[in-house]
Design a protein around this motif. Structure first.
Motif, PDB file in Angstrom:
ATOM      1  N   GLU A 245      19.763 -27.276  18.327  1.00  0.00           N
ATOM      2  CA  GLU A 245      19.086 -27.650  17.078  1.00  0.00           C
ATOM      3  C   GLU A 245      18.790 -26.419  16.242  1.00  0.00           C
ATOM      4  O   GLU A 245      18.922 -26.440  15.012  1.00  0.00           O
ATOM      5  CB  GLU A 245      17.788 -28.395  17.408  1.00  0.00           C
ATOM      6  CG  GLU A 245      17.075 -28.963  16.185  1.00  0.00           C
ATOM      7  CD  GLU A 245      15.866 -29.793  16.546  1.00  0.00           C
ATOM      8  OE1 GLU A 245      15.159 -30.239  15.623  1.00  0.00           O
ATOM      9  OE2 GLU A 245      15.623 -29.992  17.753  1.00  0.00           O
ATOM     10  N   ASP A 246      18.405 -25.322  16.901  1.00  0.00           N
ATOM     11  CA  ASP A 246      18.132 -24.093  16.156  1.00  0.00           C
ATOM     12  C   ASP A 246      19.397 -23.565  15.499  1.00  0.00           C
ATOM     13  O   ASP A 246      19.377 -23.158  14.335  1.00  0.00           O
ATOM     14  CB  ASP A 246      17.482 -23.044  17.059  1.00  0.00           C
ATOM     15  CG  ASP A 246      18.248 -22.770  18.342  1.00  0.00           C
ATOM     16  OD1 ASP A 246      19.101 -23.593  18.737  1.00  0.00           O
ATOM     17  OD2 ASP A 246      17.993 -21.718  18.986  1.00  0.00           O
ATOM     18  N   THR A 247      20.506 -23.583  16.229  1.00  0.00           N
ATOM     19  CA  THR A 247      21.769 -23.145  15.634  1.00  0.00           C
ATOM     20  C   THR A 247      22.114 -23.999  14.425  1.00  0.00           C
ATOM     21  O   THR A 247      22.441 -23.484  13.346  1.00  0.00           O
ATOM     22  CB  THR A 247      22.917 -23.226  16.653  1.00  0.00           C
ATOM     23  OG1 THR A 247      22.673 -22.314  17.708  1.00  0.00           O
ATOM     24  CG2 THR A 247      24.247 -22.873  16.005  1.00  0.00           C
ATOM     25  N   TYR A 248      22.052 -25.305  14.603  1.00  0.00           N
ATOM     26  CA  TYR A 248      22.457 -26.193  13.514  1.00  0.00           C
ATOM     27  C   TYR A 248      21.621 -25.932  12.259  1.00  0.00           C
ATOM     28  O   TYR A 248      22.164 -25.728  11.164  1.00  0.00           O
ATOM     29  CB  TYR A 248      22.332 -27.658  13.928  1.00  0.00           C
ATOM     30  CG  TYR A 248      22.712 -28.601  12.809  1.00  0.00           C
ATOM     31  CD1 TYR A 248      24.050 -28.879  12.543  1.00  0.00           C
ATOM     32  CD2 TYR A 248      21.737 -29.152  11.986  1.00  0.00           C
ATOM     33  CE1 TYR A 248      24.408 -29.707  11.490  1.00  0.00           C
ATOM     34  CE2 TYR A 248      22.086 -29.979  10.929  1.00  0.00           C
ATOM     35  CZ  TYR A 248      23.414 -30.254  10.687  1.00  0.00           C
ATOM     36  OH  TYR A 248      23.764 -31.061   9.629  1.00  0.00           O
ATOM     37  N   HIS A 249      20.295 -25.936  12.392  1.00  0.00           N
ATOM     38  CA  HIS A 249      19.438 -25.815  11.214  1.00  0.00           C
ATOM     39  C   HIS A 249      19.440 -24.403  10.639  1.00  0.00           C
ATOM     40  O   HIS A 249      19.485 -24.227   9.409  1.00  0.00           O
ATOM     41  CB  HIS A 249      18.016 -26.253  11.558  1.00  0.00           C
ATOM     42  CG  HIS A 249      17.885 -27.726  11.812  1.00  0.00           C
ATOM     43  ND1 HIS A 249      18.221 -28.682  10.873  1.00  0.00           N
ATOM     44  CD2 HIS A 249      17.471 -28.422  12.900  1.00  0.00           C
ATOM     45  CE1 HIS A 249      18.014 -29.894  11.355  1.00  0.00           C
ATOM     46  NE2 HIS A 249      17.571 -29.759  12.594  1.00  0.00           N
ATOM     47  N   ASP A 250      19.400 -23.383  11.506  1.00  0.00           N
ATOM     48  CA  ASP A 250      19.345 -22.006  10.998  1.00  0.00           C
ATOM     49  C   ASP A 250      20.644 -21.614  10.316  1.00  0.00           C
ATOM     50  O   ASP A 250      20.634 -20.982   9.246  1.00  0.00           O
ATOM     51  CB  ASP A 250      19.040 -21.031  12.135  1.00  0.00           C
ATOM     52  CG  ASP A 250      17.620 -21.173  12.664  1.00  0.00           C
ATOM     53  OD1 ASP A 250      16.847 -21.952  12.094  1.00  0.00           O
ATOM     54  OD2 ASP A 250      17.300 -20.510  13.676  1.00  0.00           O
ATOM     55  N   VAL A 251      21.771 -21.961  10.921  1.00  0.00           N
ATOM     56  CA  VAL A 251      23.061 -21.614  10.309  1.00  0.00           C
ATOM     57  C   VAL A 251      23.265 -22.400   9.029  1.00  0.00           C
ATOM     58  O   VAL A 251      23.742 -21.868   8.016  1.00  0.00           O
ATOM     59  CB  VAL A 251      24.218 -21.854  11.305  1.00  0.00           C
ATOM     60  CG1 VAL A 251      25.564 -21.714  10.602  1.00  0.00           C
ATOM     61  CG2 VAL A 251      24.128 -20.860  12.461  1.00  0.00           C
ATOM     62  N   ARG A 252      22.893 -23.668   9.035  1.00  0.00           N
ATOM     63  CA  ARG A 252      23.046 -24.477   7.816  1.00  0.00           C
ATOM     64  C   ARG A 252      22.216 -23.902   6.672  1.00  0.00           C
ATOM     65  O   ARG A 252      22.697 -23.774   5.537  1.00  0.00           O
ATOM     66  CB  ARG A 252      22.647 -25.931   8.074  1.00  0.00           C
ATOM     67  CG  ARG A 252      22.976 -26.853   6.913  1.00  0.00           C
ATOM     68  CD  ARG A 252      22.597 -28.304   7.167  1.00  0.00           C
ATOM     69  NE  ARG A 252      23.159 -29.166   6.151  1.00  0.00           N
ATOM     70  CZ  ARG A 252      22.657 -29.308   4.934  1.00  0.00           C
ATOM     71  NH1 ARG A 252      21.559 -28.644   4.595  1.00  0.00           N
ATOM     72  NH2 ARG A 252      23.247 -30.099   4.042  1.00  0.00           N
ATOM     73  N   ALA A 253      20.963 -23.538   6.955  1.00  0.00           N
ATOM     74  CA  ALA A 253      20.107 -22.961   5.924  1.00  0.00           C
ATOM     75  C   ALA A 253      20.706 -21.664   5.386  1.00  0.00           C
ATOM     76  O   ALA A 253      20.667 -21.394   4.177  1.00  0.00           O
ATOM     77  CB  ALA A 253      18.707 -22.706   6.483  1.00  0.00           C
ATOM     78  N   SER A 254      21.265 -20.853   6.286  1.00  0.00           N
ATOM     79  CA  SER A 254      21.881 -19.604   5.864  1.00  0.00           C
ATOM     80  C   SER A 254      23.104 -19.850   4.980  1.00  0.00           C
ATOM     81  O   SER A 254      23.278 -19.204   3.936  1.00  0.00           O
ATOM     82  CB  SER A 254      22.288 -18.783   7.094  1.00  0.00           C
ATOM     83  OG  SER A 254      22.906 -17.574   6.716  1.00  0.00           O
ATOM     84  N   LEU A 255      23.931 -20.811   5.360  1.00  0.00           N
ATOM     85  CA  LEU A 255      25.127 -21.112   4.568  1.00  0.00           C
ATOM     86  C   LEU A 255      24.761 -21.663   3.195  1.00  0.00           C
ATOM     87  O   LEU A 255      25.375 -21.303   2.179  1.00  0.00           O
ATOM     88  CB  LEU A 255      26.007 -22.109   5.321  1.00  0.00           C
ATOM     89  CG  LEU A 255      26.652 -21.610   6.616  1.00  0.00           C
ATOM     90  CD1 LEU A 255      27.345 -22.761   7.341  1.00  0.00           C
ATOM     91  CD2 LEU A 255      27.643 -20.488   6.329  1.00  0.00           C
ATOM     92  N   VAL A 256      23.766 -22.543   3.142  1.00  0.00           N
ATOM     93  CA  VAL A 256      23.333 -23.117   1.859  1.00  0.00           C
ATOM     94  C   VAL A 256      22.802 -22.011   0.950  1.00  0.00           C
ATOM     95  O   VAL A 256      23.125 -21.956  -0.247  1.00  0.00           O
ATOM     96  CB  VAL A 256      22.262 -24.205   2.092  1.00  0.00           C
ATOM     97  CG1 VAL A 256      21.603 -24.601   0.776  1.00  0.00           C
ATOM     98  CG2 VAL A 256      22.882 -25.427   2.752  1.00  0.00           C
ATOM     99  N   ALA A 257      21.984 -21.101   1.504  1.00  0.00           N
ATOM    100  CA  ALA A 257      21.434 -20.015   0.697  1.00  0.00           C
ATOM    101  C   ALA A 257      22.526 -19.074   0.212  1.00  0.00           C
ATOM    102  O   ALA A 257      22.505 -18.617  -0.941  1.00  0.00           O
ATOM    103  CB  ALA A 257      20.391 -19.244   1.515  1.00  0.00           C
ATOM    104  N   ARG A 258      23.490 -18.795   1.077  1.00  0.00           N
ATOM    105  CA  ARG A 258      24.592 -17.912   0.676  1.00  0.00           C
ATOM    106  C   ARG A 258      25.428 -18.536  -0.421  1.00  0.00           C
ATOM    107  O   ARG A 258      25.857 -17.858  -1.374  1.00  0.00           O
ATOM    108  CB  ARG A 258      25.446 -17.572   1.899  1.00  0.00           C
ATOM    109  CG  ARG A 258      24.769 -16.586   2.851  1.00  0.00           C
ATOM    110  CD  ARG A 258      25.347 -16.635   4.236  1.00  0.00           C
ATOM    111  NE  ARG A 258      26.768 -16.331   4.278  1.00  0.00           N
ATOM    112  CZ  ARG A 258      27.525 -16.483   5.370  1.00  0.00           C
ATOM    113  NH1 ARG A 258      26.977 -16.959   6.479  1.00  0.00           N
ATOM    114  NH2 ARG A 258      28.800 -16.165   5.340  1.00  0.00           N
TER     115      ARG A 258
END
Length: 280
Positions: A245-258
């Motif tokens: 769950e941490d991977t999914y949410h943290d990576v998604r947030a990073s990709l959206v911000a980028r």
């Protein structure tokens, strides 16, 4: 259908668990590690279905030697798992030159050595899978892990390129991104003396959480290994597989911000085009 695996870094963590679970279901495993005696109990349990060799992934010559011997003696290898790695917790200013070199040589260059060594063998046999164990930190970042991120972002870029180059040979490659998991990895992190300037900083907060055992480790290592086995069994070859769950949410947030930042500079990016070229 039984398979033959080649797995690096099998003394502990995901490498040890994957080795054990693959053997328990009837597969063969070529296990490499720096201390072969760490697998004596599995050799006793599984006999000649477990092939063990001493190997340090930072030694490119030794990697080629062990890989060639494994393919020669086992006949074929269906799945190569690039798992060996080391972690470091230190701000970018605190780590020593030697520590930085060790992390990059193990996590980035070590993975590259293994992929380069196995590709001629996999091409010759006309099939195979490479599973690169990365981390959520291969696509996002956390304070105090800058050099670990440097290596993991580097290996993900390398693997993404390699995946496109080797697909025509019937070789698949997937980057697996586990989140924070209680495998003993956190306890084995390399650290550096703390600079007082970083005591009250994001890096210092992470350091204290790790030291106190308060750093969250929400994922089940057995379930992560089971997901890797299921992926291989499915025949699917995604470029990346986030696990946790941490991977999914943290990576998604990073990709959206980028992506948002990327799009914010669209006009400037397009403004530097040559005037004699058609617009993009």
């Amino acid at each position: 259908m039984s398979r033959t695996w080649f797995i690096t870094g099998t003394s502990s963590g995901f490498g040890r668990l994957l080795t054990e679970q693959a053997l328990e279901r009837g597969d063969r495993v070529a296990a490499t590690l720096r201390r072969p005696e760490a697998l004596d109990d599995l050799v006793e349990r599984f006999g000649d279905r477990l092939w063990v060799a001493r190997m340090d992934v930072t030694d490119a010559g030794r990697v080629r030697e062990v890989v060639d011997r494994a393919f020669r003696e086992l006949g074929t290898v269906d799945v190569v798992v690039n798992n060996a790695g080391r972690g470091i917790s230190a701000s970018v200013e605190e780590a020593t030159d030697e520590q930085i070199r060790e992390i990059v040589e193990t996590n980035l260059l070590g993975s590259i050595h293994v992929v380069r060594a196995v590709l001629p063998q996999l091409r010759a046999q006309g099939h195979g899978r490479i599973v690169q164990i990365s981390t959520a930190g291969g696509q996002t970042t956390y304070p105090s892990f800058g050099y670990y991120h440097a290596a993991k972002w580097g290996v993900e870029g390398f693997c993404e390129t390699a995946a496109r180059e080797i697909a025509p040979f019937g070789i698949g490659l997937t980057i697996v991104q586990p989140g924070a998991t209680p495998t003993g990895f956190a306890g084995a992190l390399v650290t550096a003396p703390e600079m007082p300037e970083y005591a009250v900083s994001p890096a210092g907060e992470v350091r204290r959480a790790l030291a106190a055992g308060d750093f969250p480790l929400p994922n089940d290592p057995d379930k992560i290994v089971r997901a890797v086995l299921d992926l291989v069994d499915s025949g699917e070859v995604p470029l990346r597989l986030p696990l946790g769950e941490d991977t999914y949410h943290d990576v998604r947030a990073s990709l959206v911000a980028r992506l948002a930042e990327h799009d914010a500079h669209r006009a400037t990016a397009l403004s530097v085009a040559r005037s004699d070229q058609p617009p993009a």
